[in-house]
Design a protein around this motif. Structure first.
Motif, PDB file in Angstrom:
ATOM      1  N   MET A  81       0.866  -1.189   0.000  1.00  0.00           N
ATOM      2  CA  MET A  81       0.000   0.000   0.000  1.00  0.00           C
ATOM      3  C   MET A  81       0.899   1.234   0.000  1.00  0.00           C
ATOM      4  O   MET A  81       1.320   1.699   1.051  1.00  0.00           O
ATOM      5  CB  MET A  81      -0.869  -0.005   1.265  1.00  0.00           C
ATOM      6  N   ASP A  82       1.189   1.754  -1.165  1.00  0.00           N
ATOM      7  CA  ASP A  82       2.168   2.845  -1.236  1.00  0.00           C
ATOM      8  C   ASP A  82       1.540   4.102  -1.841  1.00  0.00           C
ATOM      9  O   ASP A  82       0.594   4.026  -2.620  1.00  0.00           O
ATOM     10  CB  ASP A  82       3.364   2.385  -2.086  1.00  0.00           C
ATOM     11  N   PHE A 130       0.815  -4.711   3.448  1.00  0.00           N
ATOM     12  CA  PHE A 130       2.085  -4.239   4.015  1.00  0.00           C
ATOM     13  C   PHE A 130       1.777  -2.905   4.693  1.00  0.00           C
ATOM     14  O   PHE A 130       1.534  -1.898   4.027  1.00  0.00           O
ATOM     15  CB  PHE A 130       3.085  -4.052   2.874  1.00  0.00           C
ATOM     16  N   SER A 131       1.755  -2.903   6.030  1.00  0.00           N
ATOM     17  CA  SER A 131       1.313  -1.687   6.710  1.00  0.00           C
ATOM     18  C   SER A 131       2.471  -0.899   7.326  1.00  0.00           C
ATOM     19  O   SER A 131       2.362   0.318   7.468  1.00  0.00           O
ATOM     20  CB  SER A 131       0.264  -2.018   7.770  1.00  0.00           C
ATOM     21  N   PHE A 132       3.557  -1.584   7.691  1.00  0.00           N
ATOM     22  CA  PHE A 132       4.714  -0.856   8.244  1.00  0.00           C
ATOM     23  C   PHE A 132       5.928  -1.754   8.080  1.00  0.00           C
ATOM     24  O   PHE A 132       5.931  -2.890   8.558  1.00  0.00           O
ATOM     25  CB  PHE A 132       4.478  -0.516   9.715  1.00  0.00           C
ATOM     26  N   ASN A 138      10.761   1.246   7.832  1.00  0.00           N
ATOM     27  CA  ASN A 138      10.005   2.497   8.019  1.00  0.00           C
ATOM     28  C   ASN A 138      10.360   3.220   9.317  1.00  0.00           C
ATOM     29  O   ASN A 138      10.000   4.381   9.508  1.00  0.00           O
ATOM     30  CB  ASN A 138       8.487   2.254   7.949  1.00  0.00           C
ATOM     31  N   ARG A 152      11.850   6.775   9.256  1.00  0.00           N
ATOM     32  CA  ARG A 152      11.079   8.022   9.038  1.00  0.00           C
ATOM     33  C   ARG A 152      11.127   8.925  10.274  1.00  0.00           C
ATOM     34  O   ARG A 152      11.475   8.457  11.357  1.00  0.00           O
ATOM     35  CB  ARG A 152       9.638   7.655   8.700  1.00  0.00           C
ATOM     36  N   ARG A 164       1.317  -3.520  -6.189  1.00  0.00           N
ATOM     37  CA  ARG A 164       1.908  -2.342  -5.541  1.00  0.00           C
ATOM     38  C   ARG A 164       1.284  -1.097  -6.162  1.00  0.00           C
ATOM     39  O   ARG A 164       1.264  -0.963  -7.381  1.00  0.00           O
ATOM     40  CB  ARG A 164       3.431  -2.282  -5.697  1.00  0.00           C
ATOM     41  N   ARG A 205       9.006  -1.954  -7.208  1.00  0.00           N
ATOM     42  CA  ARG A 205       9.974  -2.718  -6.419  1.00  0.00           C
ATOM     43  C   ARG A 205       9.232  -3.392  -5.280  1.00  0.00           C
ATOM     44  O   ARG A 205       8.089  -3.048  -4.974  1.00  0.00           O
ATOM     45  CB  ARG A 205      11.088  -1.818  -5.893  1.00  0.00           C
ATOM     46  N   SER A 230      10.592  -3.708  -2.044  1.00  0.00           N
ATOM     47  CA  SER A 230      10.906  -3.068  -0.760  1.00  0.00           C
ATOM     48  C   SER A 230      10.893  -4.057   0.406  1.00  0.00           C
ATOM     49  O   SER A 230      10.292  -3.796   1.447  1.00  0.00           O
ATOM     50  CB  SER A 230       9.935  -1.909  -0.487  1.00  0.00           C
TER      51      SER A 230
HETATM   52  C1  IPE Z   1       6.885  -0.025   1.459  1.00  0.00           C
HETATM   53  O1  IPE Z   1       6.718   1.299   1.113  1.00  0.00           O
HETATM   54  C2  IPE Z   1       6.388  -0.265   2.863  1.00  0.00           C
HETATM   55  C3  IPE Z   1       4.941  -0.181   3.048  1.00  0.00           C
HETATM   56  C4  IPE Z   1       4.061  -0.009   2.095  1.00  0.00           C
HETATM   57  C5  IPE Z   1       4.485  -0.353   4.402  1.00  0.00           C
HETATM   58  P1  IPE Z   1       7.894   2.374   1.290  1.00  0.00           P
HETATM   59  O2  IPE Z   1       7.327   3.673   0.847  1.00  0.00           O
HETATM   60  O3  IPE Z   1       8.433   2.303   2.672  1.00  0.00           O
HETATM   61  O4  IPE Z   1       8.979   1.820   0.281  1.00  0.00           O
HETATM   62  P2  IPE Z   1      10.223   2.548  -0.401  1.00  0.00           P
HETATM   63  O5  IPE Z   1      11.039   3.146   0.697  1.00  0.00           O
HETATM   64  O6  IPE Z   1       9.680   3.596  -1.323  1.00  0.00           O
HETATM   65  O7  IPE Z   1      10.931   1.467  -1.162  1.00  0.00           O
END
Ligand code: IPE
Ligand code: IPE
Ligand code: MG
Length: 251
Positions: free
Chosen positions: A24-25, A67-69, A73, A76, A193, A199, A201
């Protein structure tokens, strides 16, 4: 979450993927595009999770992993991490009863050790309350990294070898997979994605060996039943060969 099951005209009955995993991006970019703080994107992302679970259940998907965290992460800013943790807490507090009523079984993958004890308790409660549900399985990847998951499995195998219970030559893919975080679940048939990034990740690196990957430009807060169905239609065009010469249906 009271819902009427509406069969979707757009979805052919077969082959619906049994297990769909979603990266979930794009929450931050969704918010930035509107001049809003990133947290607003994360808030709207929670609504997209609710929509997606309902739609997946209607479509007949059995397992949804989100994929929540990620384990990465934590890099951040502390303020954003705090907001994400707050949203997770609120999601479990507000939505767990509805998920339970909808017969959803909640599973958690990722490293539990070292988490804030209150979060750890909430995650356990979600799993315990819904343990016997036999509707959709919602797997929440929280504090999850695939390399870390594989290392945890390798460590368990090493412990068995050190204890003399296992010989190194007994180690094969099946035995290692038994020590992954949700060893009883089938690999994802489809990984989606959002946000246009292409990617993984550090998501499900072991389990994605033969998953079909679909990348959609939609930012996660805009994801809905239509986007999910479009991704499934793309999946349905794919020929899954698993190394052989003949297409096989994965589900
Ligand atoms: C992947 O997304 C993680 C989640 C969706 C929880 P990110 O935003 O952290 O991935 P990158 O850093 O762009 O690869
Ligand atoms: C996904 O959205 C949510 C998490 C990774 C927790 P992002 O926060 O990564 O949003 P972008 O990628 O910065 O737009
Ligand atoms: Mg991102």
């Amino acid at each position: 979450m009271t819902e009427v099951k509406v069969p979707s005209d757009a979805m052919p009955a077969m082959p619906v993927p049994r297990h769909v995993a979603i990266i979930m991006d794009g929450n931050g970019r969704w918010a930035a595009a509107r001049g809003l703080p990133r947290v607003e994107g994360h808030r709207r992302g929670v609504e997209a999770v609710r929509r997606t679970v309902r739609a997946a259940s209607d479509i007949g998907i059995q397992i949804v992993t989100i994929f929540s965290f990620s384990a990465e992460n934590w890099a951040r800013p502390a303020s954003e991490i705090g907001e994400l943790m707050g949203l997770l807490r609120r999601f479990i507090r507000n939505d767990l009863a509805d998920l339970h009523k909808s017969n959803v079984r909640v599973r958690i993958i990722g490293e539990r050790e070292g988490l804030d004890p209150e979060i750890g308790r909430l995650l356990n409660d979600a799993e315990e309350l819904t343990r016997d549900n036999d509707g959709l399985t919602l797997v929440v990847a929280f504090n999850y990294g695939a390399r870390q998951e594989i290392v945890r499995a390798a460590r368990r195998l090493a412990e068995q070898v050190a204890a003399g219970a296992l010989s190194p030559s007994d180690i094969d893919t099946d035995r290692l997979a038994r020590f992954l975080d949700a060893p009883d679940l089938p690999d994802p048939d489809l990984i989606i994605r959002t946000s246009g990034e292409q990617r993984l990740s550090n998501f499900l690196l072991w389990q994605s060996a033969y998953s079909e990957l679909v990348f959609v430009p939609t930012y996660w807060p805009d994801f809905d039943r239509g986007t999910l169905e479009a991704a499934i239609r793309e999946y349905q065009q794919r020929e899954r060969r698993f190394g052989g010469l003949v297409a096989k249906t994965g589900s």
